[in-house]
Design an enzyme around this catalytic site. Sequence first.
Site, PDB file in Angstrom:
ATOM      1  N   CYS A 143      -3.254  -4.872   8.083  1.00  0.00           N
ATOM      2  CA  CYS A 143      -2.996  -3.266   8.090  1.00  0.00           C
ATOM      3  C   CYS A 143      -3.176  -2.629   9.602  1.00  0.00           C
ATOM      4  O   CYS A 143      -2.516  -1.986  10.244  1.00  0.00           O
ATOM      5  CB  CYS A 143      -3.706  -2.557   7.291  1.00  0.00           C
ATOM      6  SG  CYS A 143      -5.564  -3.062   6.974  1.00  0.00           S
TER       7      CYS A 143
ATOM      8  N   HIS B 167      -6.993   3.920   8.322  1.00  0.00           N
ATOM      9  CA  HIS B 167      -7.657   3.362   9.166  1.00  0.00           C
ATOM     10  C   HIS B 167      -7.541   3.968  10.638  1.00  0.00           C
ATOM     11  O   HIS B 167      -6.323   4.765  11.078  1.00  0.00           O
ATOM     12  CB  HIS B 167      -7.047   1.972   9.455  1.00  0.00           C
ATOM     13  CG  HIS B 167      -7.438   0.893   8.357  1.00  0.00           C
ATOM     14  ND1 HIS B 167      -8.512   1.388   7.170  1.00  0.00           N
ATOM     15  CD2 HIS B 167      -7.020  -0.225   7.902  1.00  0.00           C
ATOM     16  CE1 HIS B 167      -8.412   0.202   6.369  1.00  0.00           C
ATOM     17  NE2 HIS B 167      -7.569  -0.548   6.945  1.00  0.00           N
TER      18      HIS B 167
END
Length: 335
Positions: free
Chosen positions: A126, A234
């Site tokens: 990711c 994130h």
Amino acid sequence: MRIAVVGATGLVGTKMLQVLAERNFPITELLPTASERSVGKIIHFQGKEYPIISLQQAVDAKPHIAIFSAGGSMSTEWAPKFAANNTFVIDNSSAWRMDPSVPLVVPEVNPDAIQPHHRIIANPNCSTIQMVVALKPLHNAYQLLRVVVSTYQSVTGTGQKGVTQLLNERANINGDTVYPHPIDLNALPHIDVFMDNGYTKEEWKMMVETRKIMDLPQLNITATTVRIPAMGGHSESVNASFAHPFDLEEVKVQLSQAPGVTLQDNPAENLYPMPITCHDKDDVFVGRIRRDDSAPNTLNMWVVSDNLRKGAATNAIQIAELLLQKNWAREQFAH
């Protein structure tokens, strides 16, 4: 189109079903699978009920595409079984990413890495995905030489157990823990396991995956990855050096025109990417763009993305859409 979703009851699997519905992916038969203990349970998709079936049942059904989000050991065992039945497997685990025979794909960056003979396609980590989406247009324009990245990663990257630990700590509830220390009101420079060289496996993934995806095997890159008590998204501080000089306004134009990127860069109005505002969105958000005067042809930028969407589910569905566009996912059973 027969589509299997392996790990359909997990955080990422649930998000994959959501993204499939949102993007109107042409499914005629959905084959949701999960662990043996989940077989027979009911999930809901686009107003219909579907029972969870076993992996073997899904293999036998010969889906056109199987999208995996069930962990590396499950992928190692079962992806080849689907592939042997001519199914395209899109795998979200780390099991196949560095296999030289398996393409590691971010559709905005290297769509041509997939060829008709590939039956297993790897979805990158990711934190790698969002960074290469932001770096690709700048590499095209200025030739990337070096990257220094520090990440600030959500507890959702650890799955439901990470979310539960954070919420339990905030509610002062004793429960199972997945981190070696408290995560609430804290920051852990420790994602995945430590390796012999002092880096974590997550940091290693970012480095080697970026080189593979961008086809820059000699790229100088170093990473520090940190878990923070954010919920869904994130963030990354990216310091990038280039072979050629750049104009900052031109950099912003390059990014604003890049596929999959949203530019949020107006400090005077306190506009910059944040996990809370990027939540449940598919783009990679870039801001805080500024020149690094300590090194030639170097800039800093702040990159944020929803790790369950672009960092996992959406990227996998975009790969499936690529297979559809090329018509390979229909052709494999035509002969």
